[in-house]
Design an enzyme around this catalytic site. Structure first.
Site, PDB file in Angstrom:
ATOM      1  N   GLY A 148      -8.970 -45.446  15.388  1.00 30.26           N
ATOM      2  CA  GLY A 148      -8.197 -44.741  16.434  1.00 30.26           C
ATOM      3  C   GLY A 148      -7.215 -45.340  16.402  1.00 30.26           C
ATOM      4  N   CYS A 149      -6.665 -43.937  17.360  1.00 33.54           N
ATOM      5  CA  CYS A 149      -5.578 -44.097  18.131  1.00 33.54           C
ATOM      6  C   CYS A 149      -4.952 -44.964  18.721  1.00 33.54           C
ATOM      7  CB  CYS A 149      -5.333 -42.543  18.687  1.00 33.54           C
ATOM      8  SG  CYS A 149      -5.951 -41.587  20.164  1.00 33.54           S
ATOM      9  N   ASN A 150      -5.700 -45.655  19.777  1.00 33.11           N
ATOM     10  CA  ASN A 150      -5.926 -46.701  21.082  1.00 33.11           C
ATOM     11  C   ASN A 150      -5.683 -47.960  20.248  1.00 33.11           C
ATOM     12  OD1 ASN A 150      -6.297 -44.750  23.223  1.00 33.11           O
ATOM     13  ND2 ASN A 150      -7.728 -44.955  23.977  1.00 33.11           N
ATOM     14  N   THR A 153      -2.339 -48.169  18.355  1.00 28.74           N
ATOM     15  CA  THR A 153      -1.163 -48.516  19.908  1.00 28.74           C
ATOM     16  C   THR A 153      -1.411 -50.297  19.637  1.00 28.74           C
ATOM     17  OG1 THR A 153      -1.560 -46.354  20.457  1.00 28.74           O
ATOM     18  CG2 THR A 153      -0.041 -47.777  21.390  1.00 28.74           C
TER      19      THR A 153
END
Length: 342
Positions: A148-150, A153
């Site tokens: 997932g992008c979150n 990060t």
């Protein structure tokens, strides 16, 4: 030899980003584009910014002859992806951009995504696609599950600190802001310009965001014990970008050293000079992640800030980074483009 590539779900934001990046990749050629809802159209019709490219027209998945395909990117919605991937040839290399193979525990998948996993036999085969930490496994994998992008990060910011034992594992707060493209291209009332612009809101408050499943899985595995962070995402009125701010209990100098040492040789992760913090402006449209560390005014506490582009390093760029490894190409190939600024 140029590798033949298929993209399933090419009419979404991550599909378009894959096309944009592969267009200048010296080792890849797009041989097939699928988008069932827009089959029969050209990519120029769906994405006019790509009209200068010589691309195959969009077709249904069933129309693709996978015999000539070296690797397939699957940029389909959750649940749909596992069903489609189960039916693909067993010798085909696949990078999945959905959440369907990120969680190793089928019960965890059902908890966070609300339905039983339909391809449990393939879950054990999938390698988690956070390239910097699973590089060797990815290079040998047939199926890679993009993060997932979150989740990516937050992990770039926190993994070295957990592994290095420089922070209190029971005192981790992650506050994250994400651009609207992270919600996908499907029309949604709350994403209308009049309802999103000039505003800023938290969502999935109190520990309901699905990417917490990835944090729980990965952080607990690193620590060898349960690690549960406090995490609140926010939707910001910007097209691209994620800015993650982590509040941790630990000496700032040790926190900085752990990050600087972990990423010293990583081509896509830049740890800024101590005391500096990044901006989403400085990574826009690129496969780079910038991380900064600042000492808090409270003794023994630090603030860590990470920035990346959710569509590139957070999704499609990371997918190509993984595909490069799977195909025996240079990991950075096609991905060293500079960020867009301003």
């Amino acid at each position: 030899m140029t590798q033949k590539i298929a993209i399933l779900g090419a009419s979404g934001y991550t599909g378009a980003e894959l096309v944009r990046l592969i267009a200048t990749h010296p080792g890849m050629e797009i041989a097939a584009l699928a988008a069932n809802s827009k089959a029969g159209q050209s990519m120029a019709q769906v994405f006019p910014h790509l009209r200068h490219l010589d691309l195959p027209d969009l077709v249904t998945i069933e129309e693709i002859d996978f015999a000539g395909i070296d690797l397939c990117f699957c940029a389909l919605p959750h649940k749909t992806s596992q069903e489609v991937i189960s039916a693909l040839p067993r010798d085909l290399k696949i990078v999945d951009l959905s959440a369907d193979f990120r969680l190793r525990d089928p019960d965890a998948y059902e908890k966070w995504y609300g339905n039983p996993h339909a391809a449990v036999e393939m879950q054990g085969e999938a390698v988690y696609g956070l390239t910097e930490f699973y590089r060797d496994e990815i290079a040998k994998a047939r199926l890679v599950a993009g993060t997932g992008c979150n989740a990516a990060t937050g992990q770039f910011v926190l993994r070295p600190l957990i592994a290095g034992k420089v922070i209190d594992l029971d005192e981790i707060i992650l506050d994250l802001k994400c651009g609207v493209s992270g919600a996908g291209r499907s029309p949604k009332e709350n994403l209308l310009h009049a309802e999103l612009s000039e505003g800023y809101n938290a969502y999935a408050v109190g520990g309901t965001h699905r990417h917490l499943g990835e944090f729980d899985q990965e952080f607990s595995a690193i620590a060898g014990r349960d690690v549960r962070i406090q995490f609140t995402p926010h939707l910001m009125p910007a097209n691209r970008g994620i800015l993650a701010t982590a509040y941790v209990k630990g000496e700032a100098e040790a926190v900085y050293a752990a990050l600087a040492n972990a990423y010293a040789k990583e081509p896509f992760i830049e740890v800024l000079p101590f005391g500096e913090t990044p901006s989403t402006h400085h990574v826009r449209g690129s496969n780079f992640c910038h991380i900064g560390v600042v000492a808090d005014r409270l003794p023994g506490r630090a603030i860590v800030v990470g920035a990346l582009d959710n569509l590139t390093k957070g999704s499609s760029g990371q997918a190509i980074q993984n595909a490069n490894l799977m195909l025996g190409l240079e990991e950075t190939e096609g991905l060293m483009l500079a960020p867009l600024f301003p």
